[in-house]
Scaffold this motif. Structure first.
Motif, PDB file in Angstrom:
ATOM      1  N   GLY A 136      15.068  12.616  -1.196  1.00  0.00           N
ATOM      2  CA  GLY A 136      15.450  11.402  -0.418  1.00  0.00           C
ATOM      3  C   GLY A 136      16.799  11.089  -1.095  1.00  0.00           C
ATOM      4  N   ASN A 137      17.808  11.882  -0.806  1.00  0.00           N
ATOM      5  CA  ASN A 137      19.123  11.477  -1.449  1.00  0.00           C
ATOM      6  C   ASN A 137      20.179  12.087  -0.423  1.00  0.00           C
ATOM      7  OD1 ASN A 137      18.950  13.998  -1.967  1.00  0.00           O
ATOM      8  ND2 ASN A 137      18.933  13.891  -4.184  1.00  0.00           N
ATOM      9  N   LEU A 138      21.412  11.819  -0.926  1.00  0.00           N
ATOM     10  CA  LEU A 138      22.574  11.943  -0.237  1.00  0.00           C
ATOM     11  C   LEU A 138      23.194  13.343  -1.041  1.00  0.00           C
ATOM     12  CD1 LEU A 138      24.666  11.720   2.306  1.00  0.00           C
ATOM     13  CD2 LEU A 138      25.744  10.409   0.807  1.00  0.00           C
ATOM     14  N   ALA A 139      23.434  14.589  -0.661  1.00  0.00           N
ATOM     15  CA  ALA A 139      24.128  15.746  -1.211  1.00  0.00           C
ATOM     16  C   ALA A 139      23.331  15.632  -2.831  1.00  0.00           C
ATOM     17  CB  ALA A 139      25.570  15.695  -1.107  1.00  0.00           C
ATOM     18  N   ASP A 140      24.123  15.506  -3.744  1.00  0.00           N
ATOM     19  CA  ASP A 140      23.534  15.730  -5.146  1.00  0.00           C
ATOM     20  C   ASP A 140      23.424  14.247  -5.633  1.00  0.00           C
ATOM     21  OD1 ASP A 140      23.514  18.483  -4.938  1.00  0.00           O
ATOM     22  OD2 ASP A 140      25.696  18.497  -5.325  1.00  0.00           O
ATOM     23  N   THR A 194      19.382   1.123   2.153  1.00  0.00           N
ATOM     24  CA  THR A 194      20.776   1.314   1.928  1.00  0.00           C
ATOM     25  C   THR A 194      21.325   2.641   2.052  1.00  0.00           C
ATOM     26  OG1 THR A 194      20.454  -0.580   0.262  1.00  0.00           O
ATOM     27  CG2 THR A 194      22.657   0.142   0.393  1.00  0.00           C
ATOM     28  N   ARG A 195      20.418   3.444   1.368  1.00  0.00           N
ATOM     29  CA  ARG A 195      21.186   4.651   0.840  1.00  0.00           C
ATOM     30  C   ARG A 195      20.604   5.750   1.941  1.00  0.00           C
ATOM     31  NH1 ARG A 195      19.885   6.085  -4.862  1.00  0.00           N
ATOM     32  NH2 ARG A 195      20.395   8.319  -4.333  1.00  0.00           N
ATOM     33  N   LEU A 196      19.407   5.615   2.686  1.00  0.00           N
ATOM     34  CA  LEU A 196      18.729   6.509   3.621  1.00  0.00           C
ATOM     35  C   LEU A 196      18.810   6.004   4.838  1.00  0.00           C
ATOM     36  CD1 LEU A 196      15.866   7.821   1.443  1.00  0.00           C
ATOM     37  CD2 LEU A 196      17.983   8.344   1.378  1.00  0.00           C
ATOM     38  N   GLY A 197      19.280   4.663   4.999  1.00  0.00           N
ATOM     39  CA  GLY A 197      19.073   4.175   6.419  1.00  0.00           C
ATOM     40  C   GLY A 197      19.977   5.047   7.475  1.00  0.00           C
ATOM     41  N   HIS A 198      21.130   5.502   6.971  1.00  0.00           N
ATOM     42  CA  HIS A 198      22.098   6.456   7.992  1.00  0.00           C
ATOM     43  C   HIS A 198      21.773   7.651   8.206  1.00  0.00           C
ATOM     44  CE1 HIS A 198      23.578   6.730   4.139  1.00  0.00           C
ATOM     45  NE2 HIS A 198      24.115   7.884   4.347  1.00  0.00           N
ATOM     46  N   ILE A 199      20.632   8.111   7.328  1.00  0.00           N
ATOM     47  CA  ILE A 199      20.140   9.730   7.356  1.00  0.00           C
ATOM     48  C   ILE A 199      18.812   9.578   8.065  1.00  0.00           C
ATOM     49  CG2 ILE A 199      19.311  11.545   6.014  1.00  0.00           C
ATOM     50  CD1 ILE A 199      21.021  10.768   3.677  1.00  0.00           C
ATOM     51  N   ALA A 200      17.867   8.654   8.135  1.00  0.00           N
ATOM     52  CA  ALA A 200      16.548   8.845   8.505  1.00  0.00           C
ATOM     53  C   ALA A 200      16.557   7.587   9.678  1.00  0.00           C
ATOM     54  CB  ALA A 200      15.617   8.022   7.631  1.00  0.00           C
ATOM     55  N   ASP A 201      15.701   8.197  10.799  1.00  0.00           N
ATOM     56  CA  ASP A 201      15.724   7.486  12.056  1.00  0.00           C
ATOM     57  C   ASP A 201      14.625   6.095  11.597  1.00  0.00           C
ATOM     58  OD1 ASP A 201      17.283   8.972  13.517  1.00  0.00           O
ATOM     59  OD2 ASP A 201      15.718  10.450  13.308  1.00  0.00           O
ATOM     60  N   LEU A 202      13.637   6.412  10.941  1.00  0.00           N
ATOM     61  CA  LEU A 202      12.869   5.158  10.354  1.00  0.00           C
ATOM     62  C   LEU A 202      12.394   5.570   8.918  1.00  0.00           C
ATOM     63  CD1 LEU A 202       9.333   5.211  12.256  1.00  0.00           C
ATOM     64  CD2 LEU A 202      11.305   6.996  12.362  1.00  0.00           C
ATOM     65  N   LEU A 203      11.732   4.540   8.148  1.00  0.00           N
ATOM     66  CA  LEU A 203      11.106   4.979   7.028  1.00  0.00           C
ATOM     67  C   LEU A 203       9.735   4.373   6.770  1.00  0.00           C
ATOM     68  CD1 LEU A 203      14.410   3.220   6.653  1.00  0.00           C
ATOM     69  CD2 LEU A 203      13.930   3.696   4.363  1.00  0.00           C
ATOM     70  N   LEU A 204       9.109   4.880   6.103  1.00  0.00           N
ATOM     71  CA  LEU A 204       7.962   4.799   5.703  1.00  0.00           C
ATOM     72  C   LEU A 204       7.498   4.442   4.255  1.00  0.00           C
ATOM     73  CD1 LEU A 204       4.576   4.809   6.673  1.00  0.00           C
ATOM     74  CD2 LEU A 204       4.608   7.097   5.877  1.00  0.00           C
TER      75      LEU A 204
END
Ligand code: ZN
Ligand code: ZN
Ligand code: FE
Length: 760
Positions: free
Chosen positions: A330-334, A346-356
């Motif tokens: 769960g990260n952006l690029a590297d 903050t960091r994954l909210g724009h990648i994922a549709d939802l979070l568990l």
């Protein structure tokens, strides 16, 4: 009968693995009184009873430790007898010299898995089920000794049922520090991408439905977050790539069980054992054709990284989703893997549709480990979850505590004190402020857990590695630079308990040399304190430096121009049809004028150049991509080799691949398939390497041989050189310490210690 007493000190992986309950059971069985407690070094037992019973007791301790425990050292000394009333577990002692016996995180055991799916069990579908044989360890540890108050479970108070299990000596959960149940333990929550809780639903069932519908979900795991999606839906996988800014690097896929893995990949017994081991690494396997896995998961490769569920949450998710899932860091690029819920929003909210997410904090980040089977045995490519913080026993104790800061890419660090070294978790590429912050935090945490204050700091000679800058900024009493390939060789020595000298073959992409060129094709005779180069590869100029590592056609051009004295038949090589003529002209000027074209001896560069030429690939989407493709394409049945020269006029000898390049180009012009050319290229490297090792062995004696550096992740090269030397020489491949830069810190520690003793 006269009573006697013994103090028994045990070191190893003996905390958090049900060791004290086991000791208590056998003491009671044998009729020995006394006590057992955790201490910062491991476990101390004081036992009282007849001499004969004590002897039997010590024997049992030595021989029969239960599964995840590992006894490294057991010392029994006589103490005055006491009239002990029964045998008890004492409160843990916190004083004493440094040592760490927190075990690595362990995959869910079969008993817990059964309970999880048993509708009659009180832990039915409870995603945080664990026992003394399984569950989180290192990732929840906030201090030593490893006891519940020193974990992120400290804030959860056990319900009466859990407390009874915890206290009952015969229970599978006796002193299981993360013990919990649906009444008293951590809970799951589903969050929207914006961080709002979604109330009133069964979180796992809901998330499984969303995954099946094609959504991307950030899932909080053991050592960080994963990004998950349906591995059979091309659109979801493509969306994940786009949002994560990861163009081509393969994604790992989690499958329900071994049977499901066998539907996707060819798996032999060694690979099956690795997949189902309690460490549960991602295992690189050969994909089967025609599986439902979307091509976007692992483009342009016939390998797939599979792993099995290792937490109850994963088991439930895979069970309910009913299909293989991409589970990537769960990260952006590297950037480093996400750890806290807030960070994830903050960091994954724009990648994922939802979070568990859940409310058990992750104390220590720890990415998934990656392994493959080479020469019939596991080889770790990335050593992290499941292995960290397992100790590496050193053949010779270090004189002073050491921190070795590792390299720039695939970074791990190493702390060593006494006869023990600890490699830290995979930090990744140290090229962002986030990565450096993670490095800093992980070093500080490990120093705290180990109570090591390093007096010697080791680092790479490369002045621009952030790990080097960090090392210099620490202001330690002694800071020592260690040559990159010497460190690779020393890490193999440390792993195999070799004092040296050894003959070391260190093949990789790039490492700082001491002669103004980048090294990476080195054969050395090395001890812990020093290394001498015997042979090295002819250097290739990299036009534009790092640009050439992405635009690999530049390396191919340098290679053929060198081999054909500037008269290479570019017009007949399909690779160069892809490159604008103007670019070829500019790069040729740079090469001929030596302008911005540093020289590099890395074997990886010959893979880049030959792969670009043979496969017609002008660019590499990430470092090593073309080299890996060039390895995978090789025809396993082809055993011929090309000619290659060795110039022995000066030391070190220079391996001159120009005859090989000319022969390979001829083959390609004759229409030979890349599979054959690649196989012959590999055979050539295997032959010249073995021949030079033998020649070295004639000069310096039959020393043990170690094969190290990232190029030895390549199974054909590793197995080939290994097979050709085994029999007349003692040859070692890496196993639990990665051959690449992820293992180099261990070698830095060993070398720095030897140099410090010599008074550098
Ligand atoms: Zn268990
Ligand atoms: Zn409970
Ligand atoms: Fe390296």
């Amino acid at each position: 009968m006269m009573n006697a007493g013994r103090r028994i000190r045990i070191r190893g992986t003996v905390q958090g693995v049900g060791f004290r309950p086991w000791v208590t059971r056998i003491a009671r069985e044998i009729g020995v009184g006394g006590r057992v407690r955790n201490d910062p070094q491991g476990v101390t037992i004081e036992a009282f009873g007849p001499d004969s019973a004590l002897a039997v007791f010590v024997d049992r301790l030595r021989s029969g430790a239960p599964a995840p425990a590992r006894v490294r050292e057991l010392v029994a000394t006589a103490i005055p007898a006491e009239s002990a009333d029964g045998f008890v577990i004492d409160a843990s002692a916190a004083e004493g010299a440094p040592a760490l016996s927190i075990p690595p995180d362990l995959a869910t055991c079969p008993d817990c898995e059964r309970e999880l799916l048993d509708a009659g069990d009180r832990r039915y579908h409870y995603p945080f089920t664990n026992c003394t044989h399984c569950g989180p360890r290192y990732t929840i540890a906030t201090g030593v000794p490893y006891d519940r108050p020193a974990t992120t479970m400290a804030g959860f108070t056990m319900c009466p049922a859990c407390a009874a299990e915890y206290q009952q000596v015969d229970d599978r959960r006796h002193h299981a520090q993360p013990n919990a149940c649906p009444r008293c333990g951590p809970r799951l929550t589903v969050l929207t991408a914006g961080g709002q809780p979604v109330p009133d639903l069964d979180p796992i069932a809901f998330v499984a439905d969303c995954l099946r519908a094609g959504e991307i979900v950030a899932v909080k795991g053991l050592g960080g977050f994963h990004l998950a999606c349906d591995a059979t839906r091309a659109a979801s996988v493509a969306a994940l790539r786009l949002r994560k800014l990861r163009e081509q690097k393969p994604f790992a896929v989690m499958v329900r069980d071994l049977a499901a893995a066998r539907e996707l990949a060819l798996i032999d017994d060694d690979e099956a054992a690795l997949l189902t081991s309690p460490e549960r690494p991602i295992v690189l396997l050969r994909s089967l054709p025609g599986t439902p896995i979307a091509a976007e998961v692992a483009p342009l490769t016939d390998r797939i990284g599979l792993f099995l569920p290792y937490t109850p949450l994963h088991h439930l998710l895979l069970h309910l989703a009913g299909r293989p899932l991409v589970m990537t860091s769960g990260n952006l690029a590297d950037e480093p893997i996400c750890r806290t819920n807030d960070e994830a929003v903050t960091r994954l909210g724009h990648i994922a549709d939802l979070l568990l997410v859940h409310d058990r904090d992750i104390a220590n980040r720890c990415d998934d480990s990656v392994a493959r089977v080479v020469a019939g045995r596991p080889l770790l490519l990335r050593r992290s979850r499941g292995w960290v913080p397992r100790a590496v026993a050193l053949a010779h104790p270090v004189a002073r505590p050491i921190l070795a800061c590792g390299a720039q890419l695939k970074n791990t660090f190493c702390l060593a004190a006494g006869d023990t070294a600890y490699l830290g978790p995979h930090v990744g590429d140290l090229d962002s402020p986030e990565a450096l912050a993670f490095f800093d935090e992980a070093v500080a945490r490990m120093e705290q857990l180990l109570r090591i204050e390093p007096e010697v700091i080791a680092h790479d000679l490369h002045p621009d590695y952030l790990s080097t800058r960090y090392a210099l900024s620490r202001g330690a009493p002694l800071t020592i630079g260690v040559q990159h390939h010497h460190a690779h060789i020393a890490s193999a020595m440390a792993e195999h308990g070799l004092a040296g000298p050894v003959i070391g073959v260190a093949y990789d992409g790039t490492g700082w040399g001491t002669d103004g060129t980048a090294w990476g094709g080195e054969i050395m005779v090395a001890g812990a304190a020093e290394a001498h180069r015997i042979a090295s590869f002819r250097p290739l100029p990299l036009a534009g430096g790092d640009t050439a590592i992405r635009e690999v056609w530049r390396i191919a051009l340098a290679m053929v121009d060198d081999a054909f004295d500037g008269e290479a038949p570019l017009d007949r090589l399909p690779l160069f049809h892809q490159v604008p003529l103007a670019s070829v002209i500019v790069v040729r000027k740079m090469l001929r004028g030596g302008f911005n074209s540093p020289l590099a001896r890395g074997v990886g560069r010959w893979f880049d150049g030959m792969g670009a030429l043979g496969l017609g690939l002008a660019a590499s989407a990430y470092e090593g991509r073309v080299a890996v493709a060039w390895n995978e394409v090789a025809d396993p049945g082809e055993r011929e080799a090309y000619p290659i020269a060795v110039d022995r006029t000066n030391m070190p000898w220079e391996i001159d691949p120009r005859p090989m390049v000319r022969a390979a180009v001829e083959d390609l012009l004759d229409g030979a398939p890349p599979a054959i050319v690649s196989a012959r290229f590999h055979e050539t490297l295997i032959q010249v390497t073995s021949a030079l090792v033998r020649a070295t062995s004639c000069r310096v004696g039959r020393l043990p041989v170690v094969l190290t550096g990232g190029a030895f992740q390549n199974p054909r090269l590793a197995e080939g050189v290994h097979a050709s030397l085994t029999g007349d020489l003692e040859v070692h491949l890496h196993r639990e310490v990665p051959p690449g830069d992820g293992g180099i810190a261990l070698g830095q520690a060993l070398v720095a210690d030897a140099m410090a003793r010599r008074g550098v």
